[in-house]
Each structure stands twice: as structure tokens, then as C-alpha cells.
Scaffold this motif. Structure first.
Motif, PDB file in Angstrom:
ATOM      1  N   MET A   1       0.564  -1.393  -0.252  1.00 21.21           N
ATOM      2  CA  MET A   1      -0.362  -0.413  -0.071  1.00 21.21           C
ATOM      3  C   MET A   1       0.804   1.100   0.072  1.00 21.21           C
ATOM      4  O   MET A   1      -0.013   2.297  -0.262  1.00 21.21           O
ATOM      5  N   ASP A   2       1.935   1.341   0.317  1.00 14.55           N
ATOM      6  CA  ASP A   2       3.225   2.224   0.612  1.00 14.55           C
ATOM      7  C   ASP A   2       3.413   2.414  -1.112  1.00 14.55           C
ATOM      8  O   ASP A   2       3.902   4.275  -1.091  1.00 14.55           O
ATOM      9  N   ASN A   3       3.175   1.853  -2.142  1.00 21.40           N
ATOM     10  CA  ASN A   3       3.575   2.675  -3.379  1.00 21.40           C
ATOM     11  C   ASN A   3       2.700   2.886  -3.823  1.00 21.40           C
ATOM     12  O   ASN A   3       2.586   3.738  -5.097  1.00 21.40           O
ATOM     13  N   TYR A   4       1.264   3.208  -3.224  1.00 18.96           N
ATOM     14  CA  TYR A   4       0.055   3.710  -4.214  1.00 18.96           C
ATOM     15  C   TYR A   4      -0.502   4.955  -3.264  1.00 18.96           C
ATOM     16  O   TYR A   4      -1.539   4.458  -2.422  1.00 18.96           O
ATOM     17  N   PRO A   5      -0.055   5.807  -2.650  1.00 24.17           N
ATOM     18  CA  PRO A   5      -0.345   6.543  -1.989  1.00 24.17           C
ATOM     19  C   PRO A   5      -1.916   7.136  -1.826  1.00 24.17           C
ATOM     20  O   PRO A   5      -2.489   7.040  -2.986  1.00 24.17           O
ATOM     21  N   LEU A   6      -2.695   8.080  -1.454  1.00 24.46           N
ATOM     22  CA  LEU A   6      -3.876   8.205  -1.601  1.00 24.46           C
ATOM     23  C   LEU A   6      -4.260   9.243  -2.365  1.00 24.46           C
ATOM     24  O   LEU A   6      -5.246   9.004  -2.484  1.00 24.46           O
ATOM     25  N   LEU A   7      -3.510   9.798  -2.816  1.00 24.97           N
ATOM     26  CA  LEU A   7      -3.635  10.658  -4.188  1.00 24.97           C
ATOM     27  C   LEU A   7      -3.591  10.089  -4.962  1.00 24.97           C
ATOM     28  O   LEU A   7      -4.828  10.460  -6.136  1.00 24.97           O
ATOM     29  N   ASN A   8      -3.146   9.206  -5.351  1.00 26.73           N
ATOM     30  CA  ASN A   8      -3.630   8.260  -6.587  1.00 26.73           C
ATOM     31  C   ASN A   8      -4.485   7.530  -6.441  1.00 26.73           C
ATOM     32  O   ASN A   8      -5.256   7.083  -7.938  1.00 26.73           O
ATOM     33  N   ILE A   9      -5.306   7.106  -5.324  1.00 31.34           N
ATOM     34  CA  ILE A   9      -6.340   6.450  -5.764  1.00 31.34           C
ATOM     35  C   ILE A   9      -7.219   7.543  -5.779  1.00 31.34           C
ATOM     36  O   ILE A   9      -8.017   6.772  -6.872  1.00 31.34           O
ATOM     37  N   PHE A  10      -7.091   8.754  -4.692  1.00 35.08           N
ATOM     38  CA  PHE A  10      -7.768   9.580  -5.575  1.00 35.08           C
ATOM     39  C   PHE A  10      -7.998   9.576  -7.362  1.00 35.08           C
ATOM     40  O   PHE A  10      -9.322   9.374  -7.512  1.00 35.08           O
ATOM     41  N   LEU A  11      -7.126  10.094  -7.672  1.00 36.57           N
ATOM     42  CA  LEU A  11      -6.796  10.303  -9.287  1.00 36.57           C
ATOM     43  C   LEU A  11      -7.524   9.538 -10.140  1.00 36.57           C
ATOM     44  O   LEU A  11      -8.245   9.810 -11.443  1.00 36.57           O
ATOM     45  N   THR A  12      -6.939   8.200  -9.802  1.00 32.59           N
ATOM     46  CA  THR A  12      -7.441   6.402 -10.638  1.00 32.59           C
ATOM     47  C   THR A  12      -8.677   6.323  -9.836  1.00 32.59           C
ATOM     48  O   THR A  12      -9.784   6.291 -11.568  1.00 32.59           O
ATOM     49  N   MET A  13      -9.937   6.860  -8.733  1.00 30.29           N
ATOM     50  CA  MET A  13     -11.104   6.864  -8.723  1.00 30.29           C
ATOM     51  C   MET A  13     -11.809   7.740  -9.734  1.00 30.29           C
ATOM     52  O   MET A  13     -12.726   7.957 -10.371  1.00 30.29           O
ATOM     53  N   MET A  14     -11.049   9.312  -9.835  1.00 36.06           N
ATOM     54  CA  MET A  14     -11.921  10.126 -10.532  1.00 36.06           C
ATOM     55  C   MET A  14     -12.054   9.824 -12.242  1.00 36.06           C
ATOM     56  O   MET A  14     -13.022  10.053 -12.882  1.00 36.06           O
ATOM     57  N   TRP A  15     -10.964   9.305 -12.287  1.00 35.36           N
ATOM     58  CA  TRP A  15     -10.467   9.327 -14.069  1.00 35.36           C
ATOM     59  C   TRP A  15     -11.534   8.030 -13.760  1.00 35.36           C
ATOM     60  O   TRP A  15     -12.194   8.082 -15.338  1.00 35.36           O
ATOM     61  N   PHE A  16     -11.802   6.617 -13.202  1.00 37.53           N
ATOM     62  CA  PHE A  16     -12.705   5.931 -13.517  1.00 37.53           C
ATOM     63  C   PHE A  16     -13.944   6.176 -13.910  1.00 37.53           C
ATOM     64  O   PHE A  16     -14.352   6.153 -14.128  1.00 37.53           O
ATOM     65  N   PHE A  17     -14.354   7.588 -12.759  1.00 38.40           N
ATOM     66  CA  PHE A  17     -16.026   7.855 -12.628  1.00 38.40           C
ATOM     67  C   PHE A  17     -15.468   9.164 -14.215  1.00 38.40           C
ATOM     68  O   PHE A  17     -17.044   9.416 -14.419  1.00 38.40           O
ATOM     69  N   LEU A  18     -15.104   9.790 -14.448  1.00 38.21           N
ATOM     70  CA  LEU A  18     -14.774  10.439 -15.595  1.00 38.21           C
ATOM     71  C   LEU A  18     -15.297   9.832 -16.751  1.00 38.21           C
ATOM     72  O   LEU A  18     -15.797   9.469 -17.896  1.00 38.21           O
ATOM     73  N   TRP A  19     -14.652   8.576 -16.867  1.00 36.90           N
ATOM     74  CA  TRP A  19     -14.489   7.065 -18.106  1.00 36.90           C
ATOM     75  C   TRP A  19     -16.395   7.244 -18.541  1.00 36.90           C
ATOM     76  O   TRP A  19     -17.092   6.478 -19.343  1.00 36.90           O
ATOM     77  N   ILE A  20     -16.859   6.475 -16.661  1.00 35.69           N
ATOM     78  CA  ILE A  20     -18.245   5.904 -17.026  1.00 35.69           C
ATOM     79  C   ILE A  20     -18.956   7.111 -17.105  1.00 35.69           C
ATOM     80  O   ILE A  20     -19.943   6.496 -18.335  1.00 35.69           O
ATOM     81  N   LEU A  21     -18.885   8.416 -16.847  1.00 33.59           N
ATOM     82  CA  LEU A  21     -20.031   9.404 -17.207  1.00 33.59           C
ATOM     83  C   LEU A  21     -19.769   9.273 -18.700  1.00 33.59           C
ATOM     84  O   LEU A  21     -20.562   9.750 -19.778  1.00 33.59           O
ATOM     85  N   TRP A  22     -18.810   9.125 -19.428  1.00 29.62           N
ATOM     86  CA  TRP A  22     -18.167   9.623 -21.243  1.00 29.62           C
ATOM     87  C   TRP A  22     -18.752   8.038 -21.564  1.00 29.62           C
ATOM     88  O   TRP A  22     -19.585   8.983 -22.960  1.00 29.62           O
ATOM     89  N   VAL A  23     -18.402   6.994 -21.484  1.00 31.44           N
ATOM     90  CA  VAL A  23     -19.555   6.471 -21.651  1.00 31.44           C
ATOM     91  C   VAL A  23     -21.155   6.746 -21.965  1.00 31.44           C
ATOM     92  O   VAL A  23     -21.832   5.927 -22.766  1.00 31.44           O
ATOM     93  N   MET A  24     -21.758   6.754 -20.517  1.00 29.36           N
ATOM     94  CA  MET A  24     -22.796   6.939 -20.473  1.00 29.36           C
ATOM     95  C   MET A  24     -23.023   8.301 -21.350  1.00 29.36           C
ATOM     96  O   MET A  24     -24.240   8.587 -21.969  1.00 29.36           O
ATOM     97  N   LEU A  25     -22.902   9.602 -21.469  1.00 23.84           N
ATOM     98  CA  LEU A  25     -22.926  10.612 -22.647  1.00 23.84           C
ATOM     99  C   LEU A  25     -22.748   9.803 -23.886  1.00 23.84           C
ATOM    100  O   LEU A  25     -23.907   9.886 -24.746  1.00 23.84           O
ATOM    101  N   LEU A  26     -21.912   8.908 -24.394  1.00 26.41           N
ATOM    102  CA  LEU A  26     -21.916   8.674 -25.120  1.00 26.41           C
ATOM    103  C   LEU A  26     -23.076   7.020 -25.838  1.00 26.41           C
ATOM    104  O   LEU A  26     -23.700   7.655 -26.713  1.00 26.41           O
TER     105      LEU A  26
END
Length: 130
Positions: A1-26
């Protein structure tokens, strides 16, 4: 868990939700293309190819060019569905209420002596048969 800090988890989640939003819009844009009655077959084919081949640019151009109509078509479809629903409910309720009213009227006619028991039973069977 030390190799993946909290900010990277947040950014990964943000990109994932943006991708879901994009697919829904498409999917919403593609559904609107096929729902639109003002477009002919070639127009629908052209927009669909544009949206599939260049998805980001295609969706953005579609939203800019036809976005206002997209909302209007959605509202019109909802109003149409709602009016068809209420018409069906009125037909069903009207049919039931009509039968009940007819049976009440027949019972009143029988009670006042205007109908014989035999006439009443025939009329009642006719009303209940539909």
C-alpha cells in the motif's frame, strides 16, 4: 500500500468515474441520434459513424450542433409516454366505472319495476360480458 499513495487512489477513482460518465454520454448521444425523427437515414448513419470513429470529437460536435434539440426530444418523449399512460389508465378506469354505473342503472330500473327479473338478468349478463 505504500507504493500507491492516497492521492493516486483519488485520481484513479476520478478518472474511472469520468470514464463511466463519458460512456453514459456516448450511449445517450447514440440513442438520441436514432430517436430523432428529423434526421433521415443518411444523417443518422453519418452522425453514428462520426461518433464511433472519433468519439470525443464526435460527441462534442453533436452536443454543440444538436444539444438543444436533444433536451427537447427527451421532454417530448416523456410527455408522449405520460399521455399514453394516462389514456390507458382512463380507458381502464372508464371501462370499470362504466360497467358499475350501468349495473347500478339496471338495478334501479328493476327496483322501480321497469324491468322484469328475466330482463334484468339478461341485461346484467350482457354488461358483464363486456
Amino acid at each position: 500500500m505504500d507504493n500507491y499513495p492516497l492521492l493516486n487512489i483519488f485520481l484513479t477513482m476520478m478518472w474511472f468515474f469520468l470514464w463511466i460518465l463519458w460512456v453514459m454520454l456516448l450511449f445517450r448521444v447514440i440513442a438520441d441520434i436514432f430517436r430523432d425523427d428529423t434526421l433521415n437515414g443518411w444523417g443518422k448513419a453519418g452522425w453514428t459513424i462520426f461518433v464511433i470513429v472519433l468519439p470525443l470529437l464526435g460527441v462534442l460536435v453533436y452536443l454543440i450542433a444538436r444539444g438543444k434539440g436533444m433536451g427537447r426530444r427527451e421532454v417530448a418523449a416523456m410527455v408522449d409516454r405520460e399521455s399514453r399512460y394516462y389514456e390507458a389508465v382512463e380507458r381502464r378506469v372508464g371501462r370499470t366505472t362504466g360497467r358499475a354505473d350501468e349495473l347500478t342503472r339496471l338495478a334501479d330500473l328493476k327496483n322501480h319495476g321497469d324491468l322484469t327479473l328475466e330482463e334484468y338478468e339478461r341485461a346484467k349478463a350482457k354488461v358483464l360480458a363486456g
